[in-house]
Design a protein around this motif. Structure first.
Motif, PDB file in Angstrom:
ATOM      1  N   SER B 286      54.679  23.725  65.861  1.00 22.93           N
ATOM      2  CA  SER B 286      53.706  23.712  66.969  1.00 22.93           C
ATOM      3  C   SER B 286      54.147  24.609  68.125  1.00 22.93           C
ATOM      4  O   SER B 286      53.352  24.902  69.020  1.00 22.93           O
ATOM      5  CB  SER B 286      53.483  22.281  67.462  1.00 22.93           C
ATOM      6  N   ILE B 287      55.397  25.046  68.111  1.00 17.68           N
ATOM      7  CA  ILE B 287      55.904  25.827  69.242  1.00 17.68           C
ATOM      8  C   ILE B 287      55.114  27.123  69.444  1.00 17.68           C
ATOM      9  O   ILE B 287      54.916  27.582  70.565  1.00 17.68           O
ATOM     10  CB  ILE B 287      57.418  26.120  69.072  1.00 17.68           C
ATOM     11  N   PHE B 288      54.615  27.700  68.349  1.00 15.28           N
ATOM     12  CA  PHE B 288      53.994  29.027  68.460  1.00 15.28           C
ATOM     13  C   PHE B 288      52.670  28.976  69.230  1.00 15.28           C
ATOM     14  O   PHE B 288      52.413  29.818  70.078  1.00 15.28           O
ATOM     15  CB  PHE B 288      53.817  29.645  67.071  1.00 15.28           C
ATOM     16  N   PHE B 322      53.076  38.023  64.175  1.00 20.60           N
ATOM     17  CA  PHE B 322      54.432  37.801  63.683  1.00 20.60           C
ATOM     18  C   PHE B 322      55.077  36.669  64.484  1.00 20.60           C
ATOM     19  O   PHE B 322      54.829  36.530  65.687  1.00 20.60           O
ATOM     20  CB  PHE B 322      55.263  39.087  63.827  1.00 20.60           C
ATOM     21  N   ARG B 323      55.882  35.887  63.787  1.00 16.37           N
ATOM     22  CA  ARG B 323      56.515  34.744  64.450  1.00 16.37           C
ATOM     23  C   ARG B 323      57.986  34.650  64.055  1.00 16.37           C
ATOM     24  O   ARG B 323      58.374  35.074  62.962  1.00 16.37           O
ATOM     25  CB  ARG B 323      55.822  33.437  64.043  1.00 16.37           C
ATOM     26  N   LYS B 324      58.758  34.063  64.942  1.00 18.15           N
ATOM     27  CA  LYS B 324      60.178  33.807  64.660  1.00 18.15           C
ATOM     28  C   LYS B 324      60.591  32.563  65.422  1.00 18.15           C
ATOM     29  O   LYS B 324      60.196  32.383  66.574  1.00 18.15           O
ATOM     30  CB  LYS B 324      61.041  34.992  65.125  1.00 18.15           C
ATOM     31  N   ALA B 425      62.155  31.276  70.388  1.00 16.18           N
ATOM     32  CA  ALA B 425      61.041  31.452  69.448  1.00 16.18           C
ATOM     33  C   ALA B 425      60.066  32.426  70.087  1.00 16.18           C
ATOM     34  O   ALA B 425      59.969  32.501  71.315  1.00 16.18           O
ATOM     35  CB  ALA B 425      60.358  30.117  69.188  1.00 16.18           C
ATOM     36  N   ALA B 426      59.373  33.199  69.283  1.00 13.96           N
ATOM     37  CA  ALA B 426      58.514  34.238  69.842  1.00 13.96           C
ATOM     38  C   ALA B 426      57.354  34.537  68.913  1.00 13.96           C
ATOM     39  O   ALA B 426      57.398  34.253  67.714  1.00 13.96           O
ATOM     40  CB  ALA B 426      59.322  35.508  70.101  1.00 13.96           C
ATOM     41  N   VAL B 427      56.325  35.108  69.514  1.00 13.96           N
ATOM     42  CA  VAL B 427      55.130  35.524  68.772  1.00 13.96           C
ATOM     43  C   VAL B 427      54.804  36.948  69.204  1.00 13.96           C
ATOM     44  O   VAL B 427      54.861  37.262  70.392  1.00 13.96           O
ATOM     45  CB  VAL B 427      53.921  34.608  69.101  1.00 13.96           C
ATOM     46  N   VAL B 428      54.486  37.806  68.239  1.00 11.64           N
ATOM     47  CA  VAL B 428      53.999  39.150  68.571  1.00 11.64           C
ATOM     48  C   VAL B 428      52.682  39.361  67.834  1.00 11.64           C
ATOM     49  O   VAL B 428      52.611  39.192  66.612  1.00 11.64           O
ATOM     50  CB  VAL B 428      55.013  40.246  68.172  1.00 11.64           C
ATOM     51  N   LYS B 429      51.642  39.695  68.606  1.00 12.97           N
ATOM     52  CA  LYS B 429      50.335  40.019  68.013  1.00 12.97           C
ATOM     53  C   LYS B 429      50.109  41.515  68.166  1.00 12.97           C
ATOM     54  O   LYS B 429      50.239  42.042  69.267  1.00 12.97           O
ATOM     55  CB  LYS B 429      49.226  39.244  68.729  1.00 12.97           C
ATOM     56  N   VAL B 430      49.802  42.149  67.071  1.00 15.07           N
ATOM     57  CA  VAL B 430      49.602  43.601  67.092  1.00 15.07           C
ATOM     58  C   VAL B 430      48.254  43.955  66.479  1.00 15.07           C
ATOM     59  O   VAL B 430      47.906  43.450  65.408  1.00 15.07           O
ATOM     60  CB  VAL B 430      50.676  44.355  66.260  1.00 15.07           C
ATOM     61  N   ILE B 431      47.536  44.832  67.165  1.00 14.56           N
ATOM     62  CA  ILE B 431      46.370  45.482  66.551  1.00 14.56           C
ATOM     63  C   ILE B 431      46.701  46.972  66.511  1.00 14.56           C
ATOM     64  O   ILE B 431      46.987  47.577  67.545  1.00 14.56           O
ATOM     65  CB  ILE B 431      45.086  45.246  67.366  1.00 14.56           C
ATOM     66  N   ALA B 432      46.731  47.536  65.308  1.00  9.88           N
ATOM     67  CA  ALA B 432      47.026  48.956  65.170  1.00  9.88           C
ATOM     68  C   ALA B 432      45.879  49.630  64.431  1.00  9.88           C
ATOM     69  O   ALA B 432      45.207  49.008  63.606  1.00  9.88           O
ATOM     70  CB  ALA B 432      48.334  49.160  64.412  1.00  9.88           C
ATOM     71  N   GLY B 433      45.670  50.884  64.752  1.00 12.52           N
ATOM     72  CA  GLY B 433      44.569  51.614  64.125  1.00 12.52           C
ATOM     73  C   GLY B 433      45.046  52.870  63.427  1.00 12.52           C
ATOM     74  O   GLY B 433      46.031  53.492  63.838  1.00 12.52           O
ATOM     75  N   TYR B 448      54.865  37.536  73.079  1.00 15.23           N
ATOM     76  CA  TYR B 448      55.050  36.249  73.750  1.00 15.23           C
ATOM     77  C   TYR B 448      56.504  35.806  73.617  1.00 15.23           C
ATOM     78  O   TYR B 448      56.992  35.575  72.510  1.00 15.23           O
ATOM     79  CB  TYR B 448      54.149  35.177  73.133  1.00 15.23           C
ATOM     80  N   ALA B 449      57.196  35.735  74.720  1.00 14.93           N
ATOM     81  CA  ALA B 449      58.527  35.112  74.842  1.00 14.93           C
ATOM     82  C   ALA B 449      59.693  35.930  74.289  1.00 14.93           C
ATOM     83  O   ALA B 449      60.834  35.540  74.489  1.00 14.93           O
ATOM     84  CB  ALA B 449      58.567  33.712  74.215  1.00 14.93           C
ATOM     85  N   ALA B 450      59.445  37.039  73.624  1.00 17.55           N
ATOM     86  CA  ALA B 450      60.589  37.793  73.089  1.00 17.55           C
ATOM     87  C   ALA B 450      61.261  38.631  74.157  1.00 17.55           C
ATOM     88  O   ALA B 450      62.463  38.866  74.105  1.00 17.55           O
ATOM     89  CB  ALA B 450      60.152  38.678  71.931  1.00 17.55           C
ATOM     90  N   GLY B 451      60.486  39.118  75.122  1.00 16.98           N
ATOM     91  CA  GLY B 451      61.073  39.995  76.124  1.00 16.98           C
ATOM     92  C   GLY B 451      60.835  41.457  75.798  1.00 16.98           C
ATOM     93  O   GLY B 451      60.211  41.805  74.797  1.00 16.98           O
ATOM     94  N   GLU B 452      61.373  42.301  76.656  1.00 15.05           N
ATOM     95  CA  GLU B 452      60.978  43.707  76.648  1.00 15.05           C
ATOM     96  C   GLU B 452      61.795  44.588  75.699  1.00 15.05           C
ATOM     97  O   GLU B 452      61.307  45.602  75.199  1.00 15.05           O
ATOM     98  CB  GLU B 452      61.094  44.264  78.073  1.00 15.05           C
ATOM     99  N   ARG B 453      63.053  44.191  75.465  1.00 13.67           N
ATOM    100  CA  ARG B 453      63.932  45.091  74.710  1.00 13.67           C
ATOM    101  C   ARG B 453      63.368  45.369  73.307  1.00 13.67           C
ATOM    102  O   ARG B 453      63.049  44.458  72.571  1.00 13.67           O
ATOM    103  CB  ARG B 453      65.325  44.475  74.619  1.00 13.67           C
TER     104      ARG B 453
END
Lengths: 180, 713
Positions: B286-288, B322-324, B425-433, B448-453
């Protein structure tokens, strides 16, 4: 991952089932080639006796539950987890710690192989690795790479020196004079 | 140096010789932290003793990454001495120049130049002294192997020790100090036996918990069953009745202490607390949703072109999530410290990556001035970012102050898991074309929550946007607002997740364009170093181009991290019936500029990628709200011998570039290269790390059912 007899409550020193009344016992054993005579609290483990009473801090606490292998010593040539070992269990036996491997300042072949292969980074798991490897080479002087991997499986390393450790053990097995 | 009195005091302490002092205002070190006002104290980089031995002082600590040796190499190279005549003093706040901490792959790339400048400055000073003594112009003198000699006349020479005898010379590092050219190197670029090798194979190496003082007590600290729990009641009578047990009871710190650590453990077990615990709703699944819906600050990390327009004009759009999960540092050495607080002075031996900040935290907690606190850092049994937090050192100091005896705090494994500052824990949503020619036309990511690096893609894309949610930089997130426990920097913080998302998405695009994944990357790579590094990896691997999924189980990932370019190619075997992933071969090429110690650099690549197998395949924290369910290595599975594989590290020669980061870059490619290898093997992609057997099987089932990519995982 197969593990046996791990107390999942994992209360640090795993002593909760031990007698709470304190009793003093006497023990004699051999430690790194020297005869030892100690009075000790019957609840004492080998690990903490080595580290606090004997000042042999090369034997490490890593998990307290026999999972990580950082506390591995040799008891009569067999690898044992000193964090789970009551001191009373080594009465009359011969205990070897990492401090007992080099003789007269001369590294033994496994130690030298670990140096030559850079088979460590932080070094915290190294004493346990060395003593587990010793027990292997004693039982199986010419192990295959697969046998080394299988034997070392329950010694944990977080730095990722695994392949170099396997290289070092394999190399040491080809060198003369591995102590048993 | 500003005052003669201080200079005399300095030499009284060191006993004469030649010292090179830091000069924070002119040196390169302040770039580490521009906000810090550097104190002008008298800590030296190096002292040349009258016996010719050289002592090097550095705030950078040795946690396995090999900087004891590589720093000595850099200094010895510039100074012109044998490695064997160098003694290293690391992480002692009373003796070493101020340092913010050992993290961020900064030691060689940021502190290295300062250290080398100090060596060069000392060499210039020695040559000037020798010039006077020998009556020979400085430009005819050569400084090598601990001696200054006249060029072309080997009989006329003078040792550094002789020059140092009777000298009381203190020089501040001059920014103009001339470094040796790469073509002159005899030590930089070699791999001598590590200086810590002998100590580490004989058991002589001391870690914080190995330090012993007379009358020391071992402390066990009462911990709550879960984060957020409050102590409602505590019965200490049974523990206090034990012979020799001392109790410390403060509002936020309850501990039992004894001269025998095993008796202290029994005493802790006899404390009878009652806790008021908050409700627990979050769990690893449920964290995501929580992370993407929790109110949190936003930051735009990249905004190029017109992503909105690009979305409508793209020929094909690909949307992925993507999730971790949370990942623990899990060093084999738990946090430990020994504190000796007496007569208004505190000395603390601590396993910390940040001795100077730890000193300041201890000073604050004790209400001591910082100069009355000395932190000494022995060897660390692993850090990985987790020992940037030094709470155990503060606890030990507070307890020592309370009982008036030296106190050791060494965390149990259970405490180490409970108190860790986890990789979030982190989530990344990507839309690529993709456009009609198979070129990437759009990159639109929300992190979400991963940070900038690692969040900015190294590929050329005309319209791109990267939005960060929940974190604008490490440490700014308040624990509790998003996470049920503390989070913090974990080896290449954020980059592991971000590179996993970017490089997985790149493979999705390459497969859609029906182009070999390496060729697809080459077409979009703007960075010439990265391009060459990827070529090097492909050549070393023996790469045969094929559009994915090829069924071969091969995965590639690129990353530019800490100034270093990394390209990794992983080969895996996946058991379709069990979902088990077995790494078979990993090749990693890295351009890190000048390589100070090639074997050391390769060991960091091997170590990073091996550690990375954990977050890629097995490591994920189990928790229920603030209750950390993992208490030991039985349920939390770090890589073991049978799960590791040979890693072939290839260093791309680049002596044109100053040394770049080495400890972290390689691990950033672990998750992505393995995820791509699994997808290449199965034709099914896992979108969530770690790729457990269950998730691999679920991905296979979803692929067979024809579910759209974004819903899988």
């Amino acid at each position: 991952m197969q593990l046996t007899a791990v107390n999942t409550r994992a209360l640090f020193f795993l002593k909760t089932d031990w007698p709470l009344t304190e009793g003093t016992m006497e023990i004699r054993f051999r430690l790194n080639g020297t005869d030892i005579h100690l009075s000790f609290d019957e609840r004492a483990t080998l690990l903490w006796t080595l580290r606090t009473v004997r000042g042999l801090t090369g034997t490490k606490y890593g998990c307290g539950s026999g999972i990580c292998g950082a506390c591995t010593v040799l008891i009569d040539g067999q690898a044992a987890r000193s964090c789970l070992m009551p001191l009373s269990a080594v009465a009359g036996k011969s205990v070897t710690t990492v401090e007992g491997l080099a003789v007269g300042g001369r590294l033994d072949p496994l130690q030298q192989a670990f140096v030559d292969h850079n088979a460590f980074q932080c070094g915290f798991c190294t004493p346990g690795m060395l003593l587990s490897a010793h027990a292997l080479l004693r039982a199986n002087p010419k192990p295959s790479r697969e046998q080394i991997v299988a034997h070392m499986e329950h010694n944990l390393c977080r730095c990722g020196a695994h392949q170099r450790i396997v290289d070092a053990v394999a190399d040491a097995s080809q060198r003369p004079g591995v102590k048993s | 140096m500003s005052a003669g009195v201080d200079r005399r005091e300095f030499f009284r302490r060191i006993g004469g010789g030649i010292a090179i002092l830091m000069a924070w205002r002119s040196g390169p070190a302040p770039a580490q932290d521009a906000r810090r006002v550097y104190p002008e104290d008298f800590n030296a980089y190096l002292v040349i003793g009258t016996d010719g031995r050289v002592t090097v002082y550095s705030g950078k600590i040795e946690m396995g990454q090999g900087v004891m040796t590589s720093q000595a190499q850099m200094l010895a190279e510039e100074l012109g001495v044998e490695l064997g005549s160098v003694d290293m003093v690391l992480g002692d706040t009373a003796r070493c120049p101020w340092d913010m901490g050992t993290f961020g792959s900064l030691t060689t790339r940021m502190f290295g130049p300062a250290l080398r400048a100090a060596g060069a400055q000392a060499r210039a000073t020695l040559i000037a002294l020798a010039s006077q003594r020998l009556g020979v112009p400085a430009d005819q003198l050569v400084a090598r192997r601990g001696k200054v000699s006249v060029a072309g006349d080997a009989t006329r020479e003078i040792t550094y020790g002789e020059l140092s005898r009777g000298a009381r010379i203190a020089k501040v590092v001059d920014a103009k100090a001339v470094l040796r050219a790469a073509s002159e190197f005899t030590l930089i670029g070699t791999s001598p036996t590590r200086l810590d090798a002998r100590d580490k194979v004989t058991g002589a190496a001391k870690y914080a918990a190995d330090i012993r003082l007379p009358h020391m007590l071992y402390a066990r600290i009462l911990r709550p069953p879960r984060h957020g729990a409050k102590l409602a009641q505590l019965d200490t009578s049974a523990a206090e009745s034990m012979d020799g047990v001392r109790l410390v009871r403060q509002p936020d710190l309850v501990a039992v202490l004894h001269e025998d650590p095993e008796v202290a453990a029994v005493a802790l077990d006899r404390l009878k607390p009652r806790w008021d615990s908050p409700s627990a709703d979050l769990d690893p699944d449920s964290i995501f949703d929580h992370l993407v819906t929790a109110p949190a600050p936003h930051k735009t990390a990249l905004d190029r072109g017109d992503p909105g327009r690009a979305r409508t004009s793209a020929a094909h759009l690909f949307e992925s999530t993507f999730r971790k999960g949370y990942v623990a540092h899990a060093p084999i050495e738990t946090h430990a410290a020994l504190a000796d607080v007496a007569a208004g002075q505190a000395t603390v031996w601590a396993s910390t990556q940040t001795p100077f900040p730890a000193r300041d935290q201890i000073a604050q907690a004790l209400e001591f001035p910082p100069e009355k606190v000395r932190v000494i850092t022995p060897y660390l049994g692993g850090g990985f970012g987790g020992k940037s937090a030094s709470g155990q050192a503060v606890e030990a100091a507070r307890l020592s102050l309370a009982v008036g005896q030296p106190v050791q705090v060494m965390r149990t494994r259970q405490e180490e898991f409970f108190l860790d500052t986890f990789d979030p824990a982190a989530v990344v949503k990507v839309i690529a074309g993709l456009d009609g020619q198979g070129k990437i036309s759009l990159w639109d990511a929300v992190i979400y929550a991963a940070g900038e690096r690692g969040s900015t893609i190294p590929y050329e894309v005309p319209d791109a946007r990267v939005e960060l949610v929940g974190q604008t930089g490490y440490g700014e997130l308040t624990a509790g607002s998003m996470h049920p426990f503390a989070t913090g920097p974990w080896r290449a913080p954020g980059a592991n997740m971000n590179v996993f998302a970017i490089e997985s998405q790149m493979d999705i695009l390459a497969a859609a364009a029906k182009v070999d994944p390496i060729e697809f990357r080459m077409r979009h790579l703007a960075d010439a170093r990265m391009h060459r590094t990827l070529e090097t990896a492909a050549r070393a691997f023996g790469w045969q181009p094929a559009a994915g999924p090829s069924g071969r189980g091969l995965g590639v990932a690129c990353s530019i991290d800490a100034g270093t370019c990394v390209a990794t190619i992983a080969q895996v075997e996946v058991e379709r019936d069990t979902g088990r992933v077995k790494p078979r071969r990993i090749v990693c090429a890295q351009d890190m500029g000048i390589v100070v110690n090639p074997t050391g650099a390769k060991m960091q690549i091997e170590g990073g990628l091996t550690m990375g197998l954990g977050y890629a395949l097995t490591e994920e924290l189990h928790f229920r709200g603030g209750e950390v369910l993992d208490r030991n290595f039985d349920s939390y599975a770090i890589p073991r011998f049978s799960g590791t594989t040979q890693i072939e590290a290839v260093l791309v020669k680049n002596d044109e570039l100053a040394p770049q980061g080495g400890g972290e870059p390689a691990i950033t490619t672990a998750g992505a290269s393995l995820a791509n290898a699994v997808a290449d093997a199965l034709g099914a992609r896992v979108f969530r790390l770690p790729m457990t057997p269950a998730r691999v099987q679920a991905a296979l089932r979803a692929a067979q059912a024809g579910a759209p990519a974004a819903q899988r995982g």
